[in-house]
Motif scaffolding. Structure first.
Motif, PDB file in Angstrom:
ATOM      1  N   VAL A 290      40.968  45.635  35.047  1.00 61.88           N
ATOM      2  CA  VAL A 290      42.384  45.985  34.354  1.00 61.88           C
ATOM      3  C   VAL A 290      42.236  47.108  33.296  1.00 61.88           C
ATOM      4  N   ALA A 291      41.218  47.064  32.416  1.00 56.64           N
ATOM      5  CA  ALA A 291      41.007  48.128  31.548  1.00 56.64           C
ATOM      6  C   ALA A 291      40.519  49.475  32.057  1.00 56.64           C
ATOM      7  N   ASN A 292      40.108  49.426  33.306  1.00 58.11           N
ATOM      8  CA  ASN A 292      39.829  50.610  34.062  1.00 58.11           C
ATOM      9  C   ASN A 292      41.059  51.271  34.540  1.00 58.11           C
ATOM     10  N   TYR A 293      42.114  50.483  34.675  1.00 55.56           N
ATOM     11  CA  TYR A 293      43.457  51.105  35.461  1.00 55.56           C
ATOM     12  C   TYR A 293      43.725  52.395  35.195  1.00 55.56           C
ATOM     13  N   PRO A 294      43.801  52.863  33.820  1.00 49.86           N
ATOM     14  CA  PRO A 294      44.133  54.193  33.402  1.00 49.86           C
ATOM     15  C   PRO A 294      43.381  55.279  34.279  1.00 49.86           C
ATOM     16  N   ALA A 295      41.860  55.086  34.178  1.00 50.77           N
ATOM     17  CA  ALA A 295      40.972  56.053  34.830  1.00 50.77           C
ATOM     18  C   ALA A 295      41.249  55.977  36.285  1.00 50.77           C
ATOM     19  N   PRO A 324      43.536  38.718  32.172  1.00 50.73           N
ATOM     20  CA  PRO A 324      42.813  39.110  33.733  1.00 50.73           C
ATOM     21  C   PRO A 324      41.940  38.241  34.339  1.00 50.73           C
ATOM     22  N   THR A 325      40.981  37.610  33.535  1.00 51.15           N
ATOM     23  CA  THR A 325      39.945  36.998  34.034  1.00 51.15           C
ATOM     24  C   THR A 325      40.243  35.862  35.195  1.00 51.15           C
ATOM     25  N   ALA A 326      39.514  35.910  36.159  1.00 54.71           N
ATOM     26  CA  ALA A 326      39.690  35.010  37.215  1.00 54.71           C
ATOM     27  C   ALA A 326      39.361  33.464  37.204  1.00 54.71           C
ATOM     28  N   GLY A 327      39.586  32.495  37.499  1.00 55.56           N
ATOM     29  CA  GLY A 327      39.287  30.982  37.297  1.00 55.56           C
ATOM     30  C   GLY A 327      37.651  31.001  37.642  1.00 55.56           C
ATOM     31  N   GLY A 338      36.124  39.941  39.274  1.00 55.75           N
ATOM     32  CA  GLY A 338      37.423  40.208  39.879  1.00 55.75           C
ATOM     33  C   GLY A 338      38.547  40.054  38.811  1.00 55.75           C
ATOM     34  N   GLU A 339      39.473  40.986  38.627  1.00 59.89           N
ATOM     35  CA  GLU A 339      40.519  40.462  37.454  1.00 59.89           C
ATOM     36  C   GLU A 339      42.025  40.805  38.086  1.00 59.89           C
ATOM     37  N   LEU A 340      42.941  39.951  37.550  1.00 55.61           N
ATOM     38  CA  LEU A 340      44.448  40.215  38.066  1.00 55.61           C
ATOM     39  C   LEU A 340      45.117  40.253  36.879  1.00 55.61           C
ATOM     40  N   THR A 341      46.363  40.951  37.129  1.00 54.65           N
ATOM     41  CA  THR A 341      47.160  41.151  36.129  1.00 54.65           C
ATOM     42  C   THR A 341      48.757  41.229  36.753  1.00 54.65           C
ATOM     43  N   GLY A 342      49.677  41.329  36.233  1.00 56.80           N
ATOM     44  CA  GLY A 342      51.184  41.278  36.851  1.00 56.80           C
ATOM     45  C   GLY A 342      51.490  42.782  37.394  1.00 56.80           C
ATOM     46  N   SER A 343      52.361  42.939  38.068  1.00 59.23           N
ATOM     47  CA  SER A 343      52.843  43.933  38.831  1.00 59.23           C
ATOM     48  C   SER A 343      53.528  45.022  37.836  1.00 59.23           C
ATOM     49  N   GLY A 344      53.823  44.576  36.794  1.00 56.59           N
ATOM     50  CA  GLY A 344      54.555  45.365  35.541  1.00 56.59           C
ATOM     51  C   GLY A 344      53.388  46.142  34.926  1.00 56.59           C
TER      52      GLY A 344
END
Length: 440
Positions: A290-295, A324-327, A338-344
């Motif tokens: 998630v931290a790399n989304y901007p780049a 964001p961290t997976a189980g 792997g990491e997940l976040t919301g669509s927003g």
């Protein structure tokens, strides 16, 4: 006749004597087990007539459960063969996982009862032991593979999950070799029809036409690459999986698409070409952090011509508040790092790099159907799959896919497609239609 709940109420209150394994489980589940539990110490709990069950076969299984409470401990005991399910096929334990998710709620006991639980389990079962060999190292021990989401460490994470066996994937995924959410045109559609429809949907959303240029990042076995090339589009696909790239290049050659399509064994960040008419990212965002989304989105924007379209298709959380961290199970056995976040969050990051989001939709119900069909394929080829990758790995896949199906059905996770355009300096979008131009 004494009911299960009455037995559960009676047994845990006696916190002075040594508790059986079944009594310990009754304590933590508040006597509301939706299945039959039996253990190697001869104890049992749950409805006598239950069609679903779990059998704890060995003391090692107790150690796994006690030292890693939650999904990681359950996975370790199950993958190692120390925890055996009843009433379900190992290739599709959906019914068991669904029952647990819907009806089982763990309760923390009082300090007095907890102390007796610890005495009853035994200190020897509270000392961690080596996990099954299928398990990846914990995140804090992966530094030898590079910093998180460095090119080296991303390549190792992709290798862990995708370089299992192309033959195994052919059996599970079917002829399309598509390892992303399908889009079912109707409830009775086959998996192949749904995957073809997904590629059609992406193709139309991107307004591709013969002669256009497409970049497909995280292209897998090249399904989108080949679909676009079959419709006259020039395509470059990139994947970090060496086995995927080799399979895709062979399929491209066999289909006679070599003049239009190419799949590279490469990090998407190494793509030098630009001025693409469209970029598709189908199932890659989950891997980049998630931290790399901007780049990430800045890079994809830089690959587009003005007026070009980007479609991002990825698994998301159901809200934008969770971390964001997976189980533990997913991170150690399925998608390391792997990491997940919301669509927003995804929409925000796309907008913040200068892309205009023009459409988004949630396909979570479609992913539940996709996972149902993948599990069905695994069950049908179970013996061959076990011979190909080994029983523990095959069990990981059945557990992961069935559990993910439950997650999508119960809205723990979602699947969003977000469509965006690269505007010109005055906000021009290249003349996009006023309303959606694709068939739903």
């Amino acid at each position: 006749m004494t009911t299960f709940r009455e037995r559960a109420t009676d047994a845990p209150d006696n916190s002075e004597g040594k508790l059986s394994l079944a009594e310990i489980l009754e304590i933590f589940s508040a006597g509301r087990l939706p299945l039959k539990f039996t253990a190697y110490d001869g104890s049992s709990a749950g409805p006598e007539d239950a069609t679903l069950g779990l059998y704890l076969r060995t003391p090692r299984g107790t150690t796994y459960l006690a030292t890693a409470p939650g999904d990681l401990g359950l996975a370790r005991a199950y993958v190692s063969g120390d925890l055996e399910p009843h009433g379900v096929h190992p290739g599709d334990p959906y019914d068991l996982l669904s029952a647990l998710a819907q009806k089982l709620q763990f309760k923390r006991p009082s300090a007095r009862v907890l102390a007796n639980v610890i005495r009853s389990i035994g200190i020897e079962h509270l000392m961690p032991i080596a996990p099954p060999p299928q398990e990846a190292l914990p995140r804090w021990r992966r530094f030898a593979e590079g910093l998180r989401h460095s090119k080296t460490r991303d390549a190792e994470a992709i290798h862990h999950h995708y370089d299992v066996s192309n033959t195994f994937y052919e059996w599970v995924l079917g002829p399309s070799m598509t390892y992303t959410c399908a889009c079912y045109p109707h409830p009775d559609a086959t998996l192949e029809e749904a995957q073809e429809n997904k590629y059609r949907l992406v193709f139309e959303k991107l307004r591709l036409k013969p002669g256009d240029r497409l970049l497909d990042v995280g292209c897998g076995w090249g399904g989108m690459v080949r679909y676009a090339a079959q419709h006259g589009v020039k395509v470059i696909g990139v994947t970090l999986s060496k086995e995927q790239a080799a399979w895709a290049q062979k399929a491209i050659a066999e289909d006679g698409l070599g003049d239009l399509a190419e799949v590279r064994h490469s990090d998407y960040r190494d793509v030098r070409e630009s001025q693409f008419d469209a970029v598709s990212s189908i199932g890659l965002t989950e891997h980049i952090g998630v931290a790399n989304y901007p780049a990430y989105f800045r890079f994809l924007r830089s690959k587009l011509r003005t007026g070009g379209l980007l479609l991002n298709h990825c698994i998301t959380r159901h809200d934008n508040r969770h971390g964001p961290t997976a189980g533990g199970f997913i991170d150690r056995y399925v998608f390391p790092d792997g990491e997940l976040t919301g669509s927003g969050r995804i929409i925000t990051e796309m907008q913040d790099v200068g892309l205009e989001v023009v459409h988004e939709e949630n396909l979570r119900h479609h992913y539940a159907l996709t996972l149902r069909d993948w599990c069905r394929n695994l069950v049908e080829r179970w013996d061959e799959a076990v011979a190909e990758v080994g029983l523990p790995t095959a069990k990981v896949w059945g557990l992961y896919m069935a559990g993910s199906r439950v997650g999508f059905e119960q809205n723990a996770i979602q699947l969003h497609q977000v469509l965006a355009v690269k505007l010109d300096e005055r906000g021009g979008d290249g003349g996009l239609p006023l309303r959606p131009w694709w068939a739903a």
